[in-house]
Design a protein around this motif. Structure first.
Motif, mmCIF file in Angstrom:
data_model
loop_
_atom_site.group_PDB
_atom_site.id
_atom_site.type_symbol
_atom_site.label_atom_id
_atom_site.label_comp_id
_atom_site.label_asym_id
_atom_site.label_seq_id
_atom_site.Cartn_x
_atom_site.Cartn_y
_atom_site.Cartn_z
ATOM 1 N N ASN A 96 -16.036 16.057 -13.383
ATOM 2 C CA ASN A 96 -15.497 15.015 -14.260
ATOM 3 C C ASN A 96 -15.174 15.535 -15.659
ATOM 4 O O ASN A 96 -15.017 14.746 -16.592
ATOM 5 N N ASN A 97 -15.081 16.848 -15.795
ATOM 6 C CA ASN A 97 -14.763 17.432 -17.092
ATOM 7 C C ASN A 97 -13.276 17.226 -17.377
ATOM 8 O O ASN A 97 -12.415 17.837 -16.743
ATOM 9 N N ALA A 98 -12.970 16.339 -18.336
ATOM 10 C CA ALA A 98 -11.574 15.962 -18.602
ATOM 11 C C ALA A 98 -10.730 17.154 -19.032
ATOM 12 O O ALA A 98 -9.579 17.296 -18.619
ATOM 13 N N SER A 99 -11.304 18.018 -19.867
ATOM 14 C CA SER A 99 -10.561 19.184 -20.344
ATOM 15 C C SER A 99 -10.186 20.105 -19.193
ATOM 16 O O SER A 99 -9.050 20.573 -19.089
ATOM 17 N N ALA A 100 -11.130 20.360 -18.310
ATOM 18 C CA ALA A 100 -10.871 21.233 -17.169
ATOM 19 C C ALA A 100 -9.865 20.600 -16.205
ATOM 20 O O ALA A 100 -8.960 21.275 -15.696
ATOM 21 N N LEU A 101 -10.018 19.296 -15.955
ATOM 22 C CA LEU A 101 -9.096 18.610 -15.054
ATOM 23 C C LEU A 101 -7.673 18.605 -15.605
ATOM 24 O O LEU A 101 -6.710 18.785 -14.867
ATOM 25 N N PHE A 102 -7.567 18.416 -16.921
ATOM 26 C CA PHE A 102 -6.242 18.408 -17.547
ATOM 27 C C PHE A 102 -5.620 19.803 -17.480
ATOM 28 O O PHE A 102 -4.427 19.956 -17.178
ATOM 29 N N GLY A 103 -6.420 20.826 -17.763
ATOM 30 C CA GLY A 103 -5.925 22.200 -17.683
ATOM 31 C C GLY A 103 -5.488 22.556 -16.286
ATOM 32 O O GLY A 103 -4.455 23.222 -16.077
ATOM 33 N N LEU A 104 -6.247 22.107 -15.294
ATOM 34 C CA LEU A 104 -5.900 22.356 -13.893
ATOM 35 C C LEU A 104 -4.588 21.659 -13.531
ATOM 36 O O LEU A 104 -3.719 22.236 -12.868
ATOM 37 N N ALA A 105 -4.429 20.412 -13.988
ATOM 38 C CA ALA A 105 -3.204 19.661 -13.707
ATOM 39 C C ALA A 105 -1.995 20.346 -14.349
ATOM 40 O O ALA A 105 -0.932 20.477 -13.717
ATOM 41 N N LEU A 106 -2.150 20.807 -15.584
ATOM 42 C CA LEU A 106 -1.059 21.498 -16.281
ATOM 43 C C LEU A 106 -0.656 22.766 -15.540
ATOM 44 O O LEU A 106 0.539 23.079 -15.408
ATOM 45 N N THR A 107 -1.646 23.505 -15.067
ATOM 46 C CA THR A 107 -1.364 24.749 -14.345
ATOM 47 C C THR A 107 -0.571 24.468 -13.074
ATOM 48 O O THR A 107 0.430 25.141 -12.782
#
Length: 231
Positions: free
Chosen positions: A8-19
Protein backbone atom coordinates in the motif's frame (compact mmCIF):
# COMPACT_ATOMS: atom_id res chain seq x y z
CA UNK A 1 10.61 -4.78 -4.38
CA UNK A 2 9.12 -1.80 -2.54
CA UNK A 3 5.55 -2.91 -3.25
CA UNK A 4 6.44 -6.43 -2.10
CA UNK A 5 7.52 -4.98 1.25
CA UNK A 6 4.53 -2.63 1.53
CA UNK A 7 1.73 -3.28 -0.97
CA UNK A 8 0.00 0.00 0.00
CA UNK A 9 3.00 2.30 -0.39
CA UNK A 10 1.59 5.11 -2.55
CA UNK A 11 5.00 6.33 -3.71
CA UNK A 12 6.07 2.87 -4.83
CA UNK A 13 2.73 2.15 -6.51
CA UNK A 14 2.85 5.46 -8.37
CA UNK A 15 6.44 4.85 -9.49
CA UNK A 16 5.50 1.37 -10.68
CA UNK A 17 2.52 2.74 -12.62
CA UNK A 18 4.69 5.42 -14.25
CA UNK A 19 7.26 2.83 -15.29
CA UNK A 20 4.62 0.61 -16.90
CA UNK A 21 3.10 3.64 -18.61
CA UNK A 22 6.44 4.66 -20.12
CA UNK A 23 7.00 1.12 -21.42
CA UNK A 24 3.50 -0.01 -22.41
CA UNK A 25 1.63 3.23 -23.02
CA UNK A 26 -2.06 3.72 -22.18
CA UNK A 27 -3.49 0.27 -21.46
CA UNK A 28 -6.20 -1.00 -19.14
CA UNK A 29 -3.55 -2.78 -17.08
CA UNK A 30 -1.63 0.45 -16.58
CA UNK A 31 -4.88 2.24 -15.68
CA UNK A 32 -5.45 -0.27 -12.90
CA UNK A 33 -1.97 0.41 -11.52
CA UNK A 34 -2.71 4.15 -11.34
CA UNK A 35 -6.04 3.32 -9.69
CA UNK A 36 -4.19 1.40 -6.97
CA UNK A 37 -1.78 4.30 -6.53
CA UNK A 38 -4.67 6.76 -6.18
CA UNK A 39 -6.47 4.56 -3.67
CA UNK A 40 -3.30 4.20 -1.58
CA UNK A 41 -2.55 7.93 -1.45
CA UNK A 42 -2.42 9.28 2.12
CA UNK A 43 -5.28 11.59 3.08
CA UNK A 44 -2.87 14.25 4.32
CA UNK A 45 -1.17 14.45 0.90
CA UNK A 46 -3.93 14.79 -1.73
CA UNK A 47 -1.45 15.78 -4.45
CA UNK A 48 -0.41 12.13 -4.81
CA UNK A 49 -3.99 11.11 -5.45
CA UNK A 50 -4.65 14.01 -7.82
CA UNK A 51 -1.59 13.18 -9.94
CA UNK A 52 -2.53 9.50 -10.15
CA UNK A 53 -6.11 10.41 -11.08
CA UNK A 54 -4.76 12.77 -13.74
CA UNK A 55 -2.82 9.96 -15.40
CA UNK A 56 -5.83 7.71 -15.04
CA UNK A 57 -8.05 10.28 -16.78
CA UNK A 58 -5.57 10.69 -19.65
CA UNK A 59 -5.34 6.93 -20.13
CA UNK A 60 -9.13 6.58 -20.19
CA UNK A 61 -9.24 9.39 -22.74
CA UNK A 62 -6.73 7.63 -24.98
CA UNK A 63 -8.68 4.38 -24.61
CA UNK A 64 -11.77 6.30 -25.81
CA UNK A 65 -13.49 5.83 -22.45
CA UNK A 66 -14.54 9.47 -22.34
CA UNK A 67 -17.11 9.16 -19.55
CA UNK A 68 -14.58 7.49 -17.26
CA UNK A 69 -11.97 10.12 -18.11
CA UNK A 70 -14.42 12.94 -17.36
CA UNK A 71 -15.34 11.35 -14.03
CA UNK A 72 -11.68 11.27 -12.93
CA UNK A 73 -11.10 14.91 -13.95
CA UNK A 74 -14.20 15.94 -11.99
CA UNK A 75 -12.80 14.23 -8.90
CA UNK A 76 -9.67 16.37 -9.22
CA UNK A 77 -11.78 19.53 -9.66
CA UNK A 78 -13.64 18.63 -6.48
CA UNK A 79 -10.31 18.23 -4.67
CA UNK A 80 -8.90 21.53 -6.01
CA UNK A 81 -11.88 23.85 -6.72
CA UNK A 82 -9.70 26.98 -6.82
CA UNK A 83 -7.24 25.72 -9.45
CA UNK A 84 -7.69 26.36 -13.17
CA UNK A 85 -5.64 23.44 -14.53
CA UNK A 86 -8.16 20.62 -13.86
CA UNK A 87 -10.89 22.61 -15.63
CA UNK A 88 -8.59 23.16 -18.61
CA UNK A 89 -7.68 19.48 -18.89
CA UNK A 90 -11.32 18.46 -18.70
CA UNK A 91 -12.20 21.10 -21.30
CA UNK A 92 -9.65 19.64 -23.72
CA UNK A 93 -11.17 16.18 -23.30
CA UNK A 94 -14.67 17.55 -23.85
CA UNK A 95 -13.64 19.62 -26.87
CA UNK A 96 -11.93 16.76 -28.71
CA UNK A 97 -14.98 14.62 -27.93
CA UNK A 98 -17.23 17.21 -29.61
CA UNK A 99 -18.94 18.33 -26.40
CA UNK A 100 -18.05 21.97 -27.02
CA UNK A 101 -20.81 23.49 -24.87
CA UNK A 102 -19.49 21.80 -21.73
CA UNK A 103 -15.91 22.51 -22.77
CA UNK A 104 -16.66 26.24 -22.96
CA UNK A 105 -18.25 26.13 -19.49
CA UNK A 106 -15.12 24.54 -18.03
CA UNK A 107 -12.89 27.08 -19.78
CA UNK A 108 -15.00 29.97 -18.52
CA UNK A 109 -14.61 28.56 -15.00
CA UNK A 110 -10.84 28.29 -15.50
CA UNK A 111 -10.54 31.86 -16.82
CA UNK A 112 -12.61 33.15 -13.88
CA UNK A 113 -10.10 31.51 -11.52
CA UNK A 114 -7.00 32.58 -13.50
CA UNK A 115 -7.70 35.17 -16.24
CA UNK A 116 -4.09 35.09 -17.46
CA UNK A 117 -3.93 31.30 -17.89
CA UNK A 118 -2.73 31.02 -21.49
CA UNK A 119 -3.72 27.34 -21.72
CA UNK A 120 -7.35 28.30 -21.08
CA UNK A 121 -7.39 30.81 -23.92
CA UNK A 122 -5.57 28.44 -26.28
CA UNK A 123 -8.04 25.61 -25.71
CA UNK A 124 -10.88 28.15 -25.90
CA UNK A 125 -9.58 28.93 -29.40
CA UNK A 126 -9.47 25.24 -30.29
CA UNK A 127 -13.01 24.77 -28.98
CA UNK A 128 -14.32 27.67 -31.06
CA UNK A 129 -12.52 26.14 -34.03
CA UNK A 130 -14.33 22.83 -33.50
CA UNK A 131 -17.59 24.79 -33.45
CA UNK A 132 -16.68 26.44 -36.75
CA UNK A 133 -16.35 29.95 -35.27
CA UNK A 134 -13.06 31.04 -36.85
CA UNK A 135 -13.24 34.67 -35.69
CA UNK A 136 -13.75 33.66 -32.06
CA UNK A 137 -10.94 31.08 -32.38
CA UNK A 138 -8.50 33.70 -33.70
CA UNK A 139 -9.47 36.09 -30.89
CA UNK A 140 -8.79 33.41 -28.26
CA UNK A 141 -5.41 32.53 -29.80
CA UNK A 142 -4.51 36.22 -29.66
CA UNK A 143 -5.35 36.23 -25.94
CA UNK A 144 -3.20 33.15 -25.38
CA UNK A 145 -0.28 34.86 -27.16
CA UNK A 146 -0.79 37.95 -25.04
CA UNK A 147 -0.06 35.92 -21.90
CA UNK A 148 2.62 33.64 -23.36
CA UNK A 149 4.16 35.00 -26.57
CA UNK A 150 6.94 32.39 -26.55
CA UNK A 151 4.70 29.31 -26.82
CA UNK A 152 4.67 28.18 -30.44
CA UNK A 153 1.31 26.38 -30.60
CA UNK A 154 -0.91 29.49 -30.40
CA UNK A 155 1.26 31.03 -33.14
CA UNK A 156 0.69 28.02 -35.38
CA UNK A 157 -3.04 27.72 -34.72
CA UNK A 158 -3.43 31.47 -35.15
CA UNK A 159 -1.57 31.26 -38.45
CA UNK A 160 -3.46 28.18 -39.63
CA UNK A 161 -6.79 29.89 -39.09
CA UNK A 162 -5.64 33.03 -40.88
CA UNK A 163 -4.68 30.83 -43.85
CA UNK A 164 -8.30 29.66 -44.02
CA UNK A 165 -9.30 33.31 -44.42
CA UNK A 166 -6.75 33.90 -47.20
CA UNK A 167 -4.45 36.06 -45.06
CA UNK A 168 -1.29 34.29 -46.21
CA UNK A 169 1.04 37.29 -46.12
CA UNK A 170 -0.13 38.26 -42.64
CA UNK A 171 0.62 34.73 -41.44
CA UNK A 172 4.10 34.77 -42.96
CA UNK A 173 4.96 38.12 -41.39
CA UNK A 174 3.66 36.99 -38.01
CA UNK A 175 5.61 33.73 -38.03
CA UNK A 176 8.78 35.33 -39.42
CA UNK A 177 8.73 37.64 -36.42
CA UNK A 178 8.41 34.60 -34.13
CA UNK A 179 11.22 32.71 -35.87
CA UNK A 180 13.64 35.62 -35.53
CA UNK A 181 13.24 35.33 -31.77
CA UNK A 182 13.29 31.51 -31.58
CA UNK A 183 15.94 29.52 -33.42
CA UNK A 184 15.23 26.05 -31.95
CA UNK A 185 14.62 23.32 -34.52
CA UNK A 186 12.58 20.97 -32.33
CA UNK A 187 9.05 20.02 -33.34
CA UNK A 188 6.80 21.80 -34.32
CA UNK A 189 9.11 24.69 -35.31
CA UNK A 190 9.51 23.17 -38.83
CA UNK A 191 5.79 23.82 -39.39
CA UNK A 192 6.38 27.54 -38.92
CA UNK A 193 9.35 27.37 -41.28
CA UNK A 194 7.15 25.64 -43.88
CA UNK A 195 4.41 28.24 -43.47
CA UNK A 196 6.85 31.08 -44.21
CA UNK A 197 8.38 29.24 -47.18
CA UNK A 198 11.79 28.39 -45.71
CA UNK A 199 11.40 24.62 -46.20
CA UNK A 200 9.33 22.40 -48.47
CA UNK A 201 6.30 20.30 -47.59
CA UNK A 202 8.45 17.15 -47.89
CA UNK A 203 11.09 18.56 -45.52
CA UNK A 204 8.43 19.50 -42.99
CA UNK A 205 6.91 16.03 -43.08
CA UNK A 206 10.32 14.40 -42.74
CA UNK A 207 11.05 16.52 -39.67
CA UNK A 208 7.99 14.98 -37.97
CA UNK A 209 9.80 11.62 -37.71
CA UNK A 210 10.95 10.53 -34.27
CA UNK A 211 12.77 7.56 -32.76
CA UNK A 212 9.83 6.94 -30.44
CA UNK A 213 7.06 5.37 -32.60
CA UNK A 214 4.22 6.90 -30.55
CA UNK A 215 5.77 10.35 -30.77
CA UNK A 216 6.34 9.90 -34.50
CA UNK A 217 2.68 9.03 -35.09
CA UNK A 218 1.50 12.02 -33.05
CA UNK A 219 3.84 14.42 -34.87
CA UNK A 220 2.88 13.12 -38.30
CA UNK A 221 -0.79 13.59 -37.44
CA UNK A 222 0.01 17.17 -36.41
CA UNK A 223 1.92 17.73 -39.64
CA UNK A 224 -1.01 16.63 -41.80
CA UNK A 225 -3.40 18.78 -39.75
CA UNK A 226 -1.30 21.88 -40.42
CA UNK A 227 -0.99 20.93 -44.09
CA UNK A 228 -4.77 20.64 -44.31
CA UNK A 229 -5.20 24.10 -42.84
CA UNK A 230 -2.55 25.47 -45.22
CA UNK A 231 -3.97 24.03 -48.44
Amino acid sequence: KATAIDSNNASALFGLALTHYSVSGPTRGVAEKFRKAADAAPKDNPSWKAEALGYLARIYGKLNQKDSAEAEFRKIIEMYPKEAAPHVKLAWLLAVSGNTEEALKELQAAIKIAPDNFDSHFIMGFTHSVRGDTDAAISSYEQSLLYNPDWIYPHLFYGAHLFTQAHGEEVKNHLKSYLTRHTAEDWPTPVARFYVGEISEEEMLKSADHVNPRTAVAQRCEAFFYLGMYW
